[in-house]
Enzyme design. Structure first.
Site, PDB file in Angstrom:
ATOM      1  N   ASP A   1      47.953  64.396  38.934  1.00  0.00           N
ATOM      2  CA  ASP A   1      47.086  64.877  37.858  1.00  0.00           C
ATOM      3  C   ASP A   1      47.412  66.312  37.451  1.00  0.00           C
ATOM      4  O   ASP A   1      47.675  66.595  36.279  1.00  0.00           O
ATOM      5  CB  ASP A   1      45.608  64.788  38.280  1.00  0.00           C
ATOM      6  CG  ASP A   1      45.155  63.361  38.526  1.00  0.00           C
ATOM      7  OD1 ASP A   1      45.569  62.486  37.759  1.00  0.00           O
ATOM      8  OD2 ASP A   1      44.395  63.136  39.484  1.00  0.00           O
TER       9      ASP A   1
ATOM     10  N   ARG B   1      35.358  70.884  48.080  1.00  0.00           N
ATOM     11  CA  ARG B   1      35.201  71.220  46.662  1.00  0.00           C
ATOM     12  C   ARG B   1      34.358  72.472  46.385  1.00  0.00           C
ATOM     13  O   ARG B   1      34.688  73.256  45.493  1.00  0.00           O
ATOM     14  CB  ARG B   1      34.627  70.026  45.894  1.00  0.00           C
ATOM     15  CG  ARG B   1      35.539  68.800  45.838  1.00  0.00           C
ATOM     16  CD  ARG B   1      36.975  69.155  45.631  1.00  0.00           C
ATOM     17  NE  ARG B   1      37.820  68.006  45.360  1.00  0.00           N
ATOM     18  CZ  ARG B   1      39.069  67.883  45.755  1.00  0.00           C
ATOM     19  NH1 ARG B   1      39.616  68.855  46.490  1.00  0.00           N
ATOM     20  NH2 ARG B   1      39.783  66.831  45.446  1.00  0.00           N
TER      21      ARG B   1
ATOM     22  N   ASP C   1      34.277  64.508  41.900  1.00  0.00           N
ATOM     23  CA  ASP C   1      34.815  65.858  41.991  1.00  0.00           C
ATOM     24  C   ASP C   1      34.559  66.696  40.752  1.00  0.00           C
ATOM     25  O   ASP C   1      34.413  67.911  40.837  1.00  0.00           O
ATOM     26  CB  ASP C   1      36.319  65.811  42.290  1.00  0.00           C
ATOM     27  CG  ASP C   1      36.608  65.518  43.749  1.00  0.00           C
ATOM     28  OD1 ASP C   1      35.696  65.694  44.570  1.00  0.00           O
ATOM     29  OD2 ASP C   1      37.740  65.124  44.063  1.00  0.00           O
TER      30      ASP C   1
ATOM     31  N   SER D   1      45.872  57.271  45.078  1.00  0.00           N
ATOM     32  CA  SER D   1      45.194  58.540  44.839  1.00  0.00           C
ATOM     33  C   SER D   1      44.733  59.061  46.190  1.00  0.00           C
ATOM     34  O   SER D   1      43.939  58.409  46.873  1.00  0.00           O
ATOM     35  CB  SER D   1      43.988  58.344  43.914  1.00  0.00           C
ATOM     36  OG  SER D   1      43.281  59.554  43.757  1.00  0.00           O
TER      37      SER D   1
END
Length: 404
Positions: A16, A96, A125, A177
């Site tokens: 990404d 995060r 996220d 992923s």
């Protein structure tokens, strides 16, 4: 878009964020891109990151060491609370908040016009990053390419990368992923999208933090963990900081096939998602902590903490770490762990964790009281207690019999 002259990009070097750099150059008037990688213990994933970021168009790469902040400020309080989200030990969710906070700090220091992240519009996220950013840079513009571009899949992302000469470490066949940090590694996508498919645990390269239980040694491994007020402080008698304890337990647990789960979880945005998680060290720590709580925490506090653990896990999972509720619940967790000090011995064997003895100077366990042998406990006192405890039940029965 022409007003955006400089951005800070949350950069991992994965699929990404690798293509986001050329995409931003094309769609945001060749803006300056400062790539920021949060080091949360992903180890070799940081190798070669600066060269890749610069070659694909970033003006510089900043690597922020966030390992101990993540461990000490978020993971240890969650461990004290025994917080789990539907059996998931919150690996991605732990990282995060500290990454989002650092992105905000760097963006303000660099005079950036926006912060960019690679989270999809389907996942958790995006919420976690953006709530942290709003807490520390409330006026900062946020750009989430997955909510803007016309790329529809990871296959199309690979096409875009190939067309723009962006080097990738994955192929179309290994295009899971993944998210990795000191605490865990997640696997999503490809064959895992169908819950009917069995994960390929024994396929070379699938598991990265350890082996499957089927490939674990035929002899058990013993490990002892010392805790002080709910926080781990030593392994096998050797004192070290918490991040090093996790690192060492990852190696020990991974070698014994510990901490692999396959779950379908309920995402914040409402859909169900299937993932395989590797959390070897964290699984051992949670298990050991719960063993020690059994003998050191009183019944009422333990039961209340078990109820609050669900709220605490939801709070972390849903991106609300920087909130008054988190501060209040963390204060409870710290107080509830005041006497959670002692040593836990465990036996690890082919994916299983087996208790092998727990001791504490603050133990509430009394062998004299509970023994089947002779003790100081007066069993006759139980009759009066039961009469009082059962009085409402007796009165209800008398009412139904018309005897009140």
């Amino acid at each position: 878009m022409s007003e955006i002259k400089k951005v800070v990009l949350a950069y991992s070097g994965g699929l990404d964020t690798s293509i986001i750099i050329p995409w931003l150059k094309e769609n945001y008037d060749n803006c300056e891109i400062i790539a920021v990688a949060g080091n949360v213990g992903q180890a070799d994933e940081l190798d070669g990151l600066e060269e890749k970021a610069l070659k694909t168009g970033a003006s510089k790469l900043i690597i922020a060491d966030l390992v101990d902040e993540m461990v000490d400020d978020i993971i240890i309080p969650a461990l004290k609370m025994d917080a789990k989200y539907e059996t998931y030990l919150l690996g991605t969710a732990f990282a995060r908040p500290v990454i989002g906070k650092k992105l905000a700090e760097i963006a303000l220091a660099e005079g950036a016009d926006a912060i960019v992240h690679g989270a999809t519009g389907k996942g958790n996220d995006q919420v976690r990053f953006e709530l942290a950013i709003k807490r520390f840079a409330p006026d900062m513009k946020i750009i989430a390419p997955w909510r803007e571009w016309n790329i529809k899949s990871r296959e199309e992302e690979i096409d875009y990368a190939e067309a723009h000469n962006v080097p990738l470490k994955i192929s179309r066949e290994t295009n899971y992923s993944k998210d990795k940090n000191l605490w865990h590694l997640s696997h999503e996508g490809l064959d895992l999208e169908d819950p009917a498919n069995e994960p390929q645990y024994d396929k070379p390269g699938f598991l990265e933090m350890g082996v499957s239980p089927f490939q674990a040694p035929d002899e058990p491994t013993y490990v002892t963990i010392d805790f002080e007020q709910g926080a781990p402080v030593a392994i096998d008698g050797e004192r070290m900081k918490a991040s090093k304890i996790i690192e060492k337990l990852n190696a020990i647990g991974g070698a014994n096939g510990i901490g692999i789960i396959d779950i379908v979880e309920n995402r914040l945005v409402g859909m169900k998602d299937r993932g395989v998680y590797e959390t070897p060290g964290g699984t051992i720590l949670y298990f050991a902590h719960e063993q020690l709580e059994m003998i050191t925490v009183d019944k009422d506090t333990l039961h209340e903490k078990q109820k609050l653990a669900i709220d605490y896990a939801d709070l972390i999972y849903n991106g609300k770490w920087y909130s008054p509720l988190q501060e209040a619940l963390t204060a409870f967790a710290n107080e509830a762990n005041k006497y959670v000090t002692g040593t836990v011995k465990l036996k690890l064997y082919k994916g299983n964790i087996i208790p092998a003895g727990t001791t504490s100077p603050y133990s509430l366990y009394s062998e004299n009281l509970v023994t089947f042998g002779e003790s100081d406990y007066d069993q006759g006192q139980a009759a009066g207690f039961i009469n009082l405890w059962g009085l409402p039940t007796k009165v209800q029965a008398l009412r139904e019999q018309g005897r009140l």
